[in-house]
Write a protein that holds these residues in place. Structure first.
Motif, short mmCIF file in Angstrom:
data_model
loop_
_atom_site.label_atom_id
_atom_site.label_comp_id
_atom_site.label_asym_id
_atom_site.label_seq_id
_atom_site.Cartn_x
_atom_site.Cartn_y
_atom_site.Cartn_z
N GLY A 53 -24.51 25.34 -4.40
CA GLY A 53 -24.70 24.35 -5.46
C GLY A 53 -26.16 24.18 -5.82
O GLY A 53 -26.52 24.07 -7.01
N TYR A 54 -27.00 24.18 -4.80
CA TYR A 54 -28.44 24.06 -5.03
C TYR A 54 -28.95 25.25 -5.84
O TYR A 54 -29.69 25.08 -6.81
N MET A 71 -19.56 30.56 -9.47
CA MET A 71 -19.45 31.02 -8.08
C MET A 71 -19.74 29.89 -7.09
O MET A 71 -19.18 29.88 -5.99
N ALA A 72 -20.59 28.96 -7.46
CA ALA A 72 -20.87 27.82 -6.57
C ALA A 72 -19.59 27.04 -6.30
O ALA A 72 -19.39 26.54 -5.19
N GLU A 73 -18.71 26.98 -7.30
CA GLU A 73 -17.41 26.31 -7.11
C GLU A 73 -16.53 27.10 -6.14
O GLU A 73 -15.84 26.52 -5.32
N GLN A 74 -16.56 28.40 -6.26
CA GLN A 74 -15.73 29.26 -5.41
C GLN A 74 -16.24 29.33 -3.98
O GLN A 74 -15.48 29.51 -3.04
N LEU A 75 -17.55 29.22 -3.81
CA LEU A 75 -18.18 29.41 -2.50
C LEU A 75 -18.66 28.10 -1.90
O LEU A 75 -19.71 28.05 -1.26
N ARG A 76 -17.90 27.05 -2.07
CA ARG A 76 -18.31 25.73 -1.57
C ARG A 76 -18.34 25.64 -0.06
O ARG A 76 -19.19 24.98 0.49
N ASP A 77 -17.41 26.29 0.61
CA ASP A 77 -17.31 26.20 2.07
C ASP A 77 -17.96 27.41 2.73
O ASP A 77 -17.45 28.52 2.63
N PRO A 78 -19.09 27.21 3.42
CA PRO A 78 -19.79 28.35 4.05
C PRO A 78 -18.93 29.12 5.04
O PRO A 78 -19.12 30.32 5.22
N GLU A 79 -17.97 28.44 5.64
CA GLU A 79 -17.10 29.10 6.62
C GLU A 79 -16.08 30.04 5.96
O GLU A 79 -15.52 30.90 6.62
N VAL A 81 -16.73 31.86 3.04
CA VAL A 81 -17.37 32.83 2.14
C VAL A 81 -16.89 34.25 2.41
O VAL A 81 -16.49 34.97 1.50
N SER A 82 -16.91 34.67 3.68
CA SER A 82 -16.53 36.05 3.99
C SER A 82 -15.07 36.31 3.64
O SER A 82 -14.72 37.40 3.18
N PHE A 83 -14.19 35.32 3.83
CA PHE A 83 -12.78 35.49 3.47
C PHE A 83 -12.61 35.64 1.96
O PHE A 83 -11.84 36.47 1.49
N TYR A 84 -13.33 34.82 1.21
CA TYR A 84 -13.26 34.90 -0.24
C TYR A 84 -13.74 36.27 -0.73
O TYR A 84 -13.12 36.88 -1.61
#
Length: 175
Positions: A53-54, A71-79, A81-84
């Motif tokens: 988001g930053y 992409m910030a919306e899609q990648l909100r959860d750092p845990e 990211v690799s699964f997405y």
């Protein structure tokens, strides 16, 4: 070597931008002006740090603005990211970042297997020619501790593939 995804992304962003920094503003400036190929890697790097988001916010007014906001919306959860990145929902250019990580990770594992094989051949050659580890280190100017760990204990992280090759060549040529 245990290459983490975050560690890979740090290296990859630096490699693609030519900058030796983890500062998202500096990396963003590089991507926006001269290194567009690093755009996806930078967003993924920010996401694993929980800063997607930053990065999207500081990218307003650049050509990456809409892509980064999405992409910030899609990648909100750092845990997650690799699964997405492995899912079919991920855009191909973002999946390519994950694929680059996998290629690098397995390249290191393959290199370690090669080094382990060279170790066995080196030990055989040294035994057949009565070459000591001390003499090998002295003649090649190598660190004794690393070479003892490599040859004696089988720690293949202590030498590079090039050094293992030099050691093998020396052991085979020694008389």
């Amino acid at each position: 070597m245990n290459l983490t995804f975050k560690g890979f992304l740090r290296w990859y962003c630096r490699e693609l931008t030519g900058l030796e920094t983890d500062n998202l503003r500096k990396l963003r400036d590089s991507v926006a002006t001269s290194m567009p190929a690093a755009a996806e890697a930078l967003m993924v790097f920010a996401a694993v740090q929980d800063k997607a988001g930053y990065l999207a916010t500081i990218s307003q007014g650049t050509w990456m603005e809409s892509s980064y906001a999405q992409m910030a919306e899609q990648l909100r959860d750092p845990e997650e990211v690799s699964f997405y990145l492995q899912s079919p929902e991920a855009p191909p250019r973002y999946r390519a970042v994950w694929n680059a990580y996998i290629a690098k990770r397995y390249a290191i594992a393959g290199e370690r297997r090669i080094i382990a094989g060279m170790r066995e051949k080196t030990l055989q050659a040294m035994e057949g020619r009565n070459v000591t580890v001390y003499r090998l280190c002295k003649d090649l100017g190598l660190n004794k501790g690393n070479i003892y760990a490599f040859l004696g204990k089988g720690d293949d992280t202590k030498v590079s593939q090039g050094t293992a090759r030099r050691i093998l060549e020396y052991a085979c040529k020694a008389s």
